[in-house]
Structure formats: structure tokens, C-alpha cells
Design an enzyme around this catalytic site. Structure first.
Site, mmCIF file in Angstrom:
data_model
loop_
_atom_site.group_PDB
_atom_site.id
_atom_site.type_symbol
_atom_site.label_atom_id
_atom_site.label_comp_id
_atom_site.label_asym_id
_atom_site.label_seq_id
_atom_site.Cartn_x
_atom_site.Cartn_y
_atom_site.Cartn_z
ATOM 1 N N ILE A 14 -3.284 -5.563 9.335
ATOM 2 C CA ILE A 14 -3.963 -5.402 7.938
ATOM 3 C C ILE A 14 -5.455 -5.591 7.873
ATOM 4 O O ILE A 14 -5.878 -4.864 7.166
ATOM 5 C CB ILE A 14 -3.403 -6.793 7.152
ATOM 6 N N ALA A 60 -2.518 -1.427 2.107
ATOM 7 C CA ALA A 60 -2.763 -1.625 3.543
ATOM 8 C C ALA A 60 -1.208 -1.789 4.028
ATOM 9 O O ALA A 60 -0.271 -2.197 3.158
ATOM 10 C CB ALA A 60 -3.536 -2.951 3.968
ATOM 11 N N LYS A 61 -0.894 -2.127 5.513
ATOM 12 C CA LYS A 61 0.555 -2.590 5.913
ATOM 13 C C LYS A 61 0.303 -3.417 7.029
ATOM 14 O O LYS A 61 -0.346 -3.239 7.679
ATOM 15 C CB LYS A 61 1.100 -1.233 6.224
ATOM 16 N N GLY A 62 1.273 -4.327 6.905
ATOM 17 C CA GLY A 62 1.353 -5.202 8.271
ATOM 18 C C GLY A 62 3.069 -5.477 8.419
ATOM 19 O O GLY A 62 3.999 -5.255 7.432
ATOM 20 N N ASP A 125 8.031 -5.596 0.683
ATOM 21 C CA ASP A 125 8.316 -4.922 1.389
ATOM 22 C C ASP A 125 9.618 -4.882 2.082
ATOM 23 O O ASP A 125 10.488 -5.867 1.686
ATOM 24 C CB ASP A 125 7.116 -4.705 2.312
#
Length: 821
Positions: A14, A60-62, A125
Site C-alpha cells: 500500500i 491503493a490495494k493491499g 474488499d
């Protein structure tokens, strides 16, 4: 403890993508891909980057995985929830906060390398959607300024599954594809195959939107569903029952509702006996088959629509390996793009195809966008929710609203939020169709645009799957340009570049743009809280977002970069000129009228008319920049709008006879394609609208009525040969960027030359303007004869240089007096 390693990995992922912007949101998923979670998350991040043009934050993605073995599902769930809370708390440890007076407060003990950065939102998510309330509890306990806007969704937010928003957005994109095939999927039966099951949000909601679908086959990670010849209404009713049945699987489908030969089978089955009708429908030979064979056959089914509402990467390009797909769990069932036979693919799920697979399928005639376009509605709705809450929060703190009133207002605005989101899906689907036409006509322009945008955004073109010079040269020989998945990637980058430039510009604070900003919010908010709207903390970012989507969806990915290059001005100046051009020409109601035409009018005709509108907007925007009239002045815009409307009533007032004839021919062609006559007339005139604005400029300079000066203006332009050069100019083809710029400059030079000549004649306010015009022409008879001789020597292959020579000769008409004007 496992979470320490998880935290380090996820924070790295992230953190890499939150730098560089004051506004950020991050989606954190509980992944089941133990061996390749990094590949999954980085793939999701690439998709998210291209969705960022639709939302205020930098998305963003994590992701995290649980390495502990031997846990029951409930124990695993509890452990995952615990680590999620640790992670979210750790993020807030590193995030700036805001005081009630708006001052930013850095966290204690943190050395910052950037400026104030108080905006951070965590998004639901996979595996963490139920934890929005938990994240908000942490934020509220710490007094974080966003309160329950910190984690969108939850009990005080918009439930994506309830509103079916992601599925509805993907369905809008699918309907656009169907419309281009001349099919109305809400009234006509069509065939479909799917990835997912009825308990899932995107697949389940999507399958309920498709009431006329004959869903022949579907699969998820557990089961295969086969119904070779379903009755659409019976099947839809049974799908609805499964959707409402908590935790259903395909095994819960009532076998009595299946057509002959249908059934539900384990995906991992080693041997399945299929009925002959099913084997034929799937294209499988005689004998028993494995579940994996059936899944591959479903992916390759000859159907109208392949609906991806599941998880996993199922299609790669023919030249890619399974390792390139980065999803080991589905290696055994993956097919290559050459095997696809579906006419349309809708990607409600992420990463269902590799980008190379999308491109290969598109080149083969499959109608496909990207997951970033099709399933953008979920993150878009979350962003609306957060921005609505930011608007209402000060009202709650001040006591103007109670918590109950805020709740009622927020959920009362949900329909407005959903419609705003779905308009983005419709807008981007249409933008891609128009860009396909533009890119086929001007492949070199789009190649240059791709290179410049990627350089500006610091993005690797190869990572986006954009074609290289050789591939484009091969396509150009076949009359093919960029294809939809490539243009979808380019559209996303174009929006990021434009939005970034606008957000840093004083333009977004202009009072003229307040209406555009306010249009983001429901009418109920605008009417009740105008002061809160003006004080919204993200006012500049939302304005930049709205302007970006309005311009790029209408004009395409190359619109702003091309005009920046042609005109030699900055991005905000181009944006201002385009907005003014749209307002002066009253474009929005005309676009809306086109898009509201019944399905009987071919989409090709609608798209052609939209491109005519686009030509007019570009021409007027260029004129405004060149004439120094691109100021965001509401009074000036209204004066131009009224003046142009008056001139439009008398076409001969500012068009030559030949131009009038050509305009009427274009209008007649549009009417023949199904457009109403009045709308066709208005649209056919727009590419020549800069002539009208030139007349208005002339009238202001000589202080005379536009209708009076227009007749002299037209007479001089025709007799001097300027109109003849303009007609040649319209048909001239640019062989490169310099030719293109030369033609743009030449169009302006001719317009300005005609205006200056007319001004020279009219400046003395002659009693008989026509007599004065003829006297002027008589004085320059020798020059005009030489120009006419040059024009006769022109051949169709002569390019910009020949026209530049003739225009230069025509400048001699101005003489010494004209050079001072």
C-alpha cells in the site's frame, strides 16, 4: 506472530502507491492465494490505477494471507479479523489528523517526508467487507476527523450488494455492447455463460439483471451449472430464489427447473457423464469428461455474453504462459483468447483476463473493455458515500443536523449516488466506442498520445499492454487502430494526467465552475446546504474530477494532449477553452438528445453525430485560445451564446454558399439515419461554428450588428478565395505532428485574415458596406488573380505546405494598414 510478516508485506504494497497525493483510499483484502498474494495485489493495483480517474482519492490495494494451518473456518475468520484491526490501527498511527478548525496535525513520533496528508480511507474488499464497522469504531475511538467516513460501507454506509452497484455498472457496459450489435437485452432473449454463483454480489445481482438471458452454463470454485435450453423466466425466478437463500450454492438449484440434460456437478470431478444435448452444446466429444474439461468448454461457449462475476484469471493470450496469468489455482481450466467465442465479455470481477488476452480477443472481434471500466461502480459508490459524509459532518458537529437526520439524508441520497455512478459506466463505455473510431482514423495521433501520457504519468506503456510501433504499423495497414482494452487503459491514464494538472491549478477555484462541482451532489444537498457545499474540504479535487470526466468522456483520451500540442498552452487553459466551447454551443442538451434517441436509430448514426459535435467543440476551443477569449467569464459566455444563436437563425449570415450546401447535405444524411430534422440541422452546423464566433468578434470590434457585418464578411471571404482555401484545408490530411499543427494554425490564420480584411473595410463605417467591399477587391485585383492561379494548380495530394503558401500570398490583402490591426 504471523501478523508481523503480514503487516510488513501489506504496508509495503500500500505504501508504494499512496505516495505523491494528498488524498488516498486503500482496499485491503484477505487473500486465499498463499503463494502469489503479491502478484494478485499488484494486479489489482494496476486495475485500480485506471479506476482512479472516477474517484477523488488515489486508490491503493493491499492484501494479507494467513499462514497458520489447522484452523477451523471460524478460527481463521477470527484471526483474520484480529489482524485487520491491527493493520488499520497501524495505518492511523502514521496518518495526519485534522483539528476542528481545519489545521492538519501530524502523528506523534513520525518523521514526515511530504506535506500534510490527512485523508485516508480504507475500503471494503474480499474477506474484509464485513469489517467496515470495526474500522470505523477504531477511527471514532481515536477521534479521527473522517469519523465513520473512514471505512465506507457498514451499517452507516452504502451496502454494495444491496444496491447491486458493481453488477449494475457492468451491466450498463454490457448493454452498450449489445446496443452496438442492434440488440436490446432487456427485451430480447440472448444466450449467456457465467463465472460465479448466485450467492455472490456481482454474479448474483448480475444474473438477476439479465431477465431475458438464457444462462446456459456457469461455474465457480465448487460447482458447474449446466442448463442447455432454459426457459428465461423460469430460470430467472429460480436464480432469484437462490440469491435470497443465504449462502446458497449451485447445488441448491431446483433440478426440476432445469432443461433436459441439465445438472450441477462438482468442478473437481474426475469423470462426468453428460447428456448428448449438453455435450453438443459445449462442443465436447462422446465419453466421460472431467470437471476441468467442462469449465474450459464453458469459457469457450458460443454465446452472446460471457459474464465474469467471480474470482480468478481464466483467459490468457495465446502467446502467454499460465505463469503470466499469475493465478496458479486456475491453471488447469484456463483457456487462451483464441478459443473465446462469446460476442461480448463483461468483467464484473477483477483480473478475469490478462490484458494481453483482452487485446487478442478484441482484435478477433470480441467486444470487451477492461475490468477497470466494467466494475468501477463499487469503488465509485464508496467515494460518493465518503464525500457526502464529509459534506454533512460539519453540520452534525455544529448541531444543525442530528445523527438521525444525517442518516435519513445520506440514505435518501442513495438513488442519486447510484445514478451518478452508473452515468460514469455509461460515459466510459461510450467514450471507448468513439475513441475506437478516432483511433482508426488517426492512429499516429493516438500513438503519440499514448507515449506522452505514459511519460507524464510515469507509467510503463508495456505494463498497460499498449502496442509498440511495429504492431501499430501492421494494424494501420489493415485500417485498425488501438482496440477497446488498449483505449480503456489510455483513457484511465488520460484522466489521471488531466485531473492532476487541474487539481493543482487555480482554475478549479473559479466561480464559473461551481455549478459543475455542485452537480456531484444530490439536489437535496444543494438546495439545503449551499454554504456547506462551498466549504467542502475536497472542493478542488471534486471539481477537477468532474471537469476531467466531462471532457475526456466526450472528447476521448487524445483530446487534451492533442490540443496542448497544437496550441502550445497548458492543460488548464485547454480545459477552460473546451468548457467554454461546450457552453457557448449549448452542447449538453444536444448530447442528451442524441443519447435519448430510440433504439431504432442505429448506434453508428448516434456515434457519428457525436463525433460531429466533438469537431465543433474542438474548433471553437481552438478559436477561443487563439483569439484570447478563453476566459471563464459567465457574462461573456452568455453574450456569445446569444449572439451565435441569433446568427444560426440565418445560416447565410456567416457561411459561404458552398459551406451552406455542405452543411445541409450533412444534416440530410443525419435525418436519413433517423435523427430529428431540427437536431440534425443544429449538429451539422457545429463544425463550422468558429466562423460564427469570428463574425461576433468582428461585430464587437467595429461596433455594428452581427447580421450586417456578416454579409460583408462572407462576400470578402468568397471573393478573395479564402473560403476556397478553407474547403481545401478541411480535406487535407496531416502526415505527421508538424503537418497537423500547421493545418490548425492555418485554419486560424485564415479566419483571422478574413476578420481583419472585413474590419479594414468596415472600420470607416462606410455608407454602403458592399460598395466599400467591392472597391477593396478591385484595388487588389492583381493579387487575387495570382492567388486564383495558384489555387487552380492545386491537386488533391498537395498538403499543408501548398496551402500555407497560398495563405501567405493572401496576407498581402492587408497591406500596411492591415498589419497594424
Amino acid at each position: 506472530r504471523p501478523w508481523r510478516e503480514i503487516f510488513v508485506h501489506t504496508n509495503t504494497l500500500i505504501g508504494l502507491h499512496l505516495r505523491g497525493g494528498p488524498v488516498a483510499r486503500g482496499g485491503l483484502r484477505w487473500s486465499d492465494r498463499l503463494d502469489d498474494v503479491r502478484v494478485e495485489v499488484l494486479g489489482l493495483m494496476r486495475t485500480q490505477q485506471l479506476k482512479n480517474g472516477l474517484i477523488v482519492p488515489v486508490g491503493a490495494k493491499g492484501g494479507f494471507v494467513l499462514k497458520a494451518s489447522g484452523l477451523s473456518p471460524n478460527e481463521a475468520r477470527a484471526l483474520a479479523d484480529e489482524q485487520y484491526r491491527v493493520f488499520v490501527g497501524s495505518l492511523l498511527d502514521l496518518t495526519d489528523d485534522l483539528e476542528t478548525d481545519g489545521r492538519s496535525v501530524p502523528p506523534a513520533g513520525v518523521l514526515r517526508r511530504d506535506g500534510d496528508d490527512p485523508y485516508l480511507v480504507v475500503a471494503a474488499d474480499k474477506g474484509t467487507a464485513h469489517l467496515s464497522d470495526a474500522a470505523n469504531e477504531i477511527a471514532l475511538a481515536r477521534g479521527f476527523w473522517l469519523g465513520d467516513a473512514f471505512a465506507s460501507g457498514g451499517s452507516e454506509g452504502y451496502d454494495h450488494k444491496k444496491y447491486a452497484i458493481t453488477a449494475r455498472g457492468a451491466w450498463e457496459c454490457a448493454k452498450h455492447h449489445f446496443a452496438q450489435l442492434g440488440v436490446d437485452p432487456e427485451r430480447e432473449t440472448f444466450t449467456a455463460a457465467g463465472i460465479g454463483d448466485m450467492s455472490g454480489d456481482v454474479f448474483g445481482n448480475g444474473a438477476l439483471l439479465m431477465r431475458r438471458a438464457k444462462l446456459i452454463a456457469a461455474f465457480d470454485h465448487r460447482h458447474i451449472f449446466l442448463d442447455p435450453d432454459p426457459d428465461p423466466e423460469i430460470a430467472w425466478t429460480e436464480r432469484q430464489r437462490l440469491f435470497e437463500l443465504r449462502g446458497s450454492t449451485w447445488e441448491d438449484y431446483d433440478a426440476a427447473k432445469l432443461s433436459s440434460g441439465g445438472g450441477v456437478f462438482p468442478r473437481a470431478a474426475k469423470s462426468i457423464e453428460l447428456a448428448p444435448a449438453v455435450r453438443d452444446r459445449l462442443g465436447l466429444g462422446p465419453g466421460r469428461v472431467s470437471g476441468y474439461d467442462v469449465v474450459r468448454a464453458i469459457l469457450a461457449l458460443d454465446v452472446d455474453l460471457l459474464w465474469n462475476g467471480g474470482i480468478g484469471t481464466y483467459v490468457r493470450a495465446s502467446f502467454e504462459s499460465n505463469a503470466d496469468a499469475g493465478d496458479r489455482a486456475n491453471d488447469a481450466v484456463r483457456i487462451d483468447a483464441r478459443a473465446l467465442r462469446a460476442k461480448i465479455v463483461a468483467e464484473g470481477g477483477n483480473l478475469g483476463f490478462t490484458q494481453a488476452a483482452r487485446i487478442e480477443a478484441s482484435l478477433a472481434g470480441v467486444r470487451i473493455n477492461t475490468d477497470a471500466v466494467d466494475n468501477s461502480a463499487g469503488v465509485d459508490l464508496s467515494d460518493h458515500e465518503v464525500n457526502y459524509k464529509i459534506l454533512l459532518a460539519p453540520l452534525v458537529r455544529s448541531g444543525r443536523l442530528s445523527a438521525e437526520e444525517r442518516h435519513r439524508l445520506l440514505f435518501g441520497a442513495s438513488a442519486d449516488a447510484c445514478e451518478s455512478v452508473l452515468s460514469h459506466n455509461r460515459g466510459q463505455a461510450l467514450a471507448l466506442s468513439l475513441d475506437v473510431l478516432r483511433a482508426a482514423r488517426e492512429p499516429d495521433l493516438y500513438a503519440r498520445t499514448a507515449a506522452s501520457l505514459c511519460e507524464e504519468a510515469d507509467v510503463d506503456p508495456a505494463a498497460l499492454g499498449l502496442p509498440g510501433a511495429k504492431a501499430l504499423a501492421d494494424r494501420k495497414a489493415q485500417g485498425i487502430g488501438f482496440v477497446r482494452p488498449e483505449l480503456a487503459a489510455l483513457l484511465g491514464v488520460a484522466k489521471l494526467v488531466l485531473r492532476s494538472a487541474l487539481a493543482k491549478s487555480p482554475l478549479v477555484d473559479a466561480p464559473y465552475l461551481h455549478e459543475i462541482f455542485a452537480g456531484y451532489f444530490p439536489a437535496s444537498f444543494r438546495d439545503a446546504f449551499p454554504d456547506a457545499l462551498r466549504e467542502h474540504r475536497l472542493h478542488p479535487e471534486i471539481t477537477a474530477l468532474r471537469v476531467t470526466n466531462r471532457l475526456v468522456d466526450a472528447g476521448g483520451a487524445a483530446l487534451v494532449p492533442a490540443l496542448v500540442t497544437e496550441l502550445g498552452v497548458a492543460i488548464p487553459d485547454v480545459a477552460a477553452a473546451l468548457l467554454l466551447a461546450e457552453d457557448v454551443l449549448e452542447i449538453e442538451p444536444r448530447r442528451a438528445a442524441l443519447l435519448a434517441l430510440p433504439a431504432q436509430v442505429s448506434r453508428d448514426a448516434v456515434h457519428g453525430a457525436l463525433l460531429e459535435i466533438d469537431r465543433g467543440v474542438r474548433a471553437v476551443a481552438r478559436f477561443l485560445v487563439k483569439s484570447g477569449g478563453a476566459s471563464l467569464d459567465a457574462e461573456l459566455v452568455e453574450r456569445r451564446r446569444a449572439g451565435f444563436a441569433a446568427l444560426r437563425a440565418d445560416l447565410g449570415g456567416f457561411l459561404s454558399e458552398v459551406e451552406t450546401i455542405q452543411m445541409r447535405e450533412r444534416a440530410a444524411a443525419l435525418v436519413a439515419q433517423g435523427l430529428p430534422a431540427t437536431l440534425a440541422d443544429e449538429i451539422a452546423l457545429l463544425p463550422l461554428a468558429d466562423r460564427g464566433l469570428n463574425v461576433l468578434r468582428l461585430a464587437e470590434r467595429v461596433a455594428a450588428a452581427p447580421a450586417d457585418v456578416a454579409r460583408v464578411y462572407v462576400r470578402l471571404g468568397e471573393a478573395a478565395g479564402i473560403h476556397a482555401v478553407q474547403r481545401r484545408l478541411r480535406d487535407a490530411e496531416a502526415t505527421g505532428v508538424w503537418d497537423r499543427m500547421a493545418l490548425v494554425d492555418l485554419r486560424w490564420d485564415l479566419l483571422d485574415l478574413q476578420r481583419q480584411i472585413a474590419e479594414q473595410v468596415l472600420a470607416t463605417k462606410p455608407a454602403d458596406p458592399f460598395a466599400a467591399a467591392h472597391a477593396f477587391l478591385d484595388r487588389h485585383e492583381t493579387l487575387l488573380e495570382s492567388v486564383a492561379a495558384l489555387e487552380k494548380q492545386l491537386v488533391p495530394t498537395d498538403g499543408a505546405s501548398a496551402l500555407v503558401v497560398i495563405a501567405s500570398r493572401l496576407r498581402g490583402l492587408l497591406g500596411e494598414a492591415g498589419s497594424r490591426i
